[in-house]
Design an enzyme around this catalytic site. Structure first.
Site, PDB file in Angstrom:
ATOM      1  N   LYS A  92     -11.584   0.732   5.049  1.00 19.43           N
ATOM      2  CA  LYS A  92     -10.351   1.513   5.063  1.00 19.43           C
ATOM      3  C   LYS A  92     -10.408   2.622   4.018  1.00 19.43           C
ATOM      4  CE  LYS A  92      -5.312   0.738   4.871  1.00 19.43           C
ATOM      5  NZ  LYS A  92      -4.272  -0.301   4.727  1.00 19.43           N
ATOM      6  N   SER A 167      -1.003  -0.255   8.059  1.00 21.88           N
ATOM      7  CA  SER A 167      -1.690   0.975   7.727  1.00 21.88           C
ATOM      8  C   SER A 167      -3.201   0.925   7.933  1.00 21.88           C
ATOM      9  CB  SER A 167      -1.387   1.322   6.258  1.00 21.88           C
ATOM     10  OG  SER A 167      -1.829   0.294   5.382  1.00 21.88           O
ATOM     11  N   ILE A 188       0.236  -4.731   2.338  1.00 16.78           N
ATOM     12  CA  ILE A 188       1.376  -4.904   1.431  1.00 16.78           C
ATOM     13  C   ILE A 188       2.647  -5.260   2.192  1.00 16.78           C
ATOM     14  CG2 ILE A 188       2.119  -2.466   1.413  1.00 16.78           C
ATOM     15  CD1 ILE A 188       2.699  -2.849  -1.601  1.00 16.78           C
ATOM     16  N   GLY A 190       2.067  -6.077   5.967  1.00 21.60           N
ATOM     17  CA  GLY A 190       1.574  -6.426   7.300  1.00 21.60           C
ATOM     18  C   GLY A 190       0.439  -5.520   7.741  1.00 21.60           C
ATOM     19  N   SER A 191      -0.132  -4.761   6.815  1.00 26.90           N
ATOM     20  CA  SER A 191      -1.051  -3.685   7.166  1.00 26.90           C
ATOM     21  C   SER A 191      -2.417  -4.127   7.665  1.00 26.90           C
ATOM     22  CB  SER A 191      -1.228  -2.738   5.972  1.00 26.90           C
ATOM     23  OG  SER A 191      -0.037  -2.064   5.699  1.00 26.90           O
TER      24      SER A 191
END
Length: 536
Positions: A92, A167, A188, A190-191
């Site tokens: 990421k 995200s 933070i 559900g990312s």
């Protein structure tokens, strides 16, 4: 261009459907070389990007250098460097990889490249993994979708009109498309879990204190109110476990002494002890899509068939949890968010939030009361939570958070519940630019960040026509519930996961139950149907 000329179609056909553990066996034995695997996955990632706009940066030169070193080591020593020898991994964008960018969608952050690896990246590299690409994120990482002014919008391989989540949506799109076999995300609210649910993948948000945050960028440096964490996303539970075995290690604590030395608990993961598993279909705050509730029912039946005891669980007030979560996320009244975006182009997804935190408290209160009188009490409550808090108010919020967490722990212990199976999210994958209409759906994921419980997602089923409610059917529903009806339209065939949760530091218990659900339901390669075909 040189890579394109050397497409190895038989190898591409093999790699596009392979899982990480199968690939590792072939790399360790020398059946496949690290260099050849890297080259073909680089091609696959570029093709995935062409279709879904999921990568931000190729790390090819450094990755190729490392692949050649690994091949040379194997040739000379006849043994792999480590348990992840030659495994290409995607990362990421906000996680540090030396020589790459970490912008979180802010153009001003592209002026310099990162000098060092994040601790978790370093651990994986030492074990033989090769970071080869970085993946897209929403601006400031604050969205359930993935889009920013630098890299644009990422689409879902299951349906390009849908979001891959956020995200960590660049990761989920790339892995689901076959451009990567496994990767790293962050979470933070559900990312990791929302993107996995939206794209038919498996992922784990670990207990936050078991993972180093060194080299894990977040827009608000120094923020500690909700502890964010890195996590692993992959095609099946076994692949996720393979990386977690490396990450949950003594080496982790050596590189970052703030991380407790809690090596992977194989006894917990492989145990055959019968468990007591709780579940809920509805959290009392946000009414989920039928498919999301049905997935829980299917998962519960699957573990019941293994002899586990299954009981319904009533969570302590989720409305209270949402108020705490949103109040702590906006503990500074959104001032840091505002200053971060003030002189930057703004992604449409974040503009409403930016405009809200640009207003004074009096105007926010007026807007809140308008929503309240329109019958949208939950939305009004969330707006109220965005006000700036005094130090005393922050302390009070932290106290309430601890008390709320203790109520959860006490209830689970008194009812002797080992793990929970609950909806992964409130809806299946949403259309682009639609997630803000149902912000309450995040209550299914962010609560476990508030509690800092380990939580993972595993795919279970797909949306059926019978799951979809008539969007035109008259009702007295709230705006959120009406939005869920609209979100159900054109979701037939989309993946639906469930979330498995347990008490702090019981990550291996979570992975065990995830694995049992996966095995019982046969969902070990759920995203196979979305893999790229153009390079075959």
């Amino acid at each position: 261009s040189d890579l394109t000329k050397n497409i190895n179609k038989p190898l591409v056909n093999e790699l596009i459907d392979i899982n990480a553990n199968e690939l590792l066996k072939k790399l360790a034995s020398g059946v496949l070389s690290s260099e050849s695997v890297l080259n073909q996955f680089t091609l696959l990632s570029l093709e995935a990007h062409k279709q879904y706009n999921c990568i931000t940066e190729l790390l090819y030169n450094e990755a190729l250098k490392r692949a050649k070193e690994l091949d040379d080591h194997l040739s000379k020593n006849n043994n792999p460097v480590g348990p992840l020898h030659g495994l290409p991994i995607s990362v990421k964008e906000c996680l540090w990889v030396a020589g790459s960018y970490s912008s979180v969608g802010l153009p001003k952050s592209l002026s310099t490249k990162i000098d060092n690896d994040a601790v978790i990246v370093q651990i994986l590299k030492e074990a033989g993994a090769i970071p080869f690409v970085k993946t897209n994120v929403p601006q400031l990482l604050l969205s359930m979708e993935t889009s920013n002014p630098i890299y644009g919008t990422t689409s879902n391989p299951w349906n390009k009109n849908k979001s891959p989540g956020g995200s960590s949506g660049g990761e989920s799109a790339l892995i689901a498309a076959g451009g990567s076999v496994i990767g790293l995300g962050t979470d933070i609210g559900g990312s990791v879990r929302i993107p996995c649910h939206f794209t038919g993948l498996t992922g784990l948000k670990p207990s936050a204190t078991r993972m180093s945050r060194k080299g894990n960028d977040f827009f608000c440096e120094g923020y500690e109110s909700i502890v964010y964490t890195a996590g692993v996303m992959g095609r099946n539970v076994e692949d996720v476990v393979t990386l977690m075995r490396v990450l949950f290690s003594e080496r982790h604590s050596q590189l970052d002494p703030s991380v407790p030395c809690l090596p992977f608990n194989n006894e917990s993961y492989t145990s055959s002890k019968k468990l007591k598993i709780g579940y809920y279909l509805y959290n009392g705050y946000f009414t989920p899509s039928n498919a999301c509730s049905r997935a829980v029912t299917q998962a519960i039946k699957s573990v019941e068939q293994l002899g586990h005891t299954v009981v319904q669980f009533e969570p302590p007030s989720v409305e209270e949890a949402m108020k705490l979560y949103m109040s702590l996320i906006y503990v500074d009244g959104g001032n840091t968010l505002h200053s971060s975006l003030y002189d930057q182009p703004k992604e449409p997804l974040i503009k409403p939030t930016y405009l809200l935190v640009s207003l004074g408290q009096t105007l926010r209160s007026i807007i809140s009361r308008i929503y309240y009188f329109l019958g949208q009490k939950k939305t009004a409550s969330i707006i109220d939570c965005t006000k700036e808090k005094t130090v005393q108010e922050q302390w009070e919020l932290q106290k309430k958070r601890v008390e709320y967490r203790n109520r959860w722990i006490k209830k689970l212990q008194e009812e002797q519940i080992d793990a929970l199976i609950v909806p992964a999210f409130g809806v299946p994958a949403v259309n682009h630019m639609e997630s803000h209409k149902m912000i309450g759906a995040i209550s299914y994921t962010c609560i476990f960040n508030l509690l800092d419980f380990p939580a993972g997602v595993v795919p279970v089923t797909t949306v059926t026509l019978a799951d979809i409610r008539n969007p035109r059917e008259p009702s007295m529903e709230s705006t959120w519930e009406s939005a869920v009806r609209q979100a159900d339209v054109n979701t037939e065939g989309l993946p639906v996961g469930v979330q498995v949760v347990s008490l702090p530091y019981q990550d291996e218990m979570v992975l065990r139950v995830m694995g049992e659900v996966q095995k019982q339901l046969g969902t070990s390669d759920f995203s196979k149907q979305t893999r790229l075909t153009s390079l075959k």
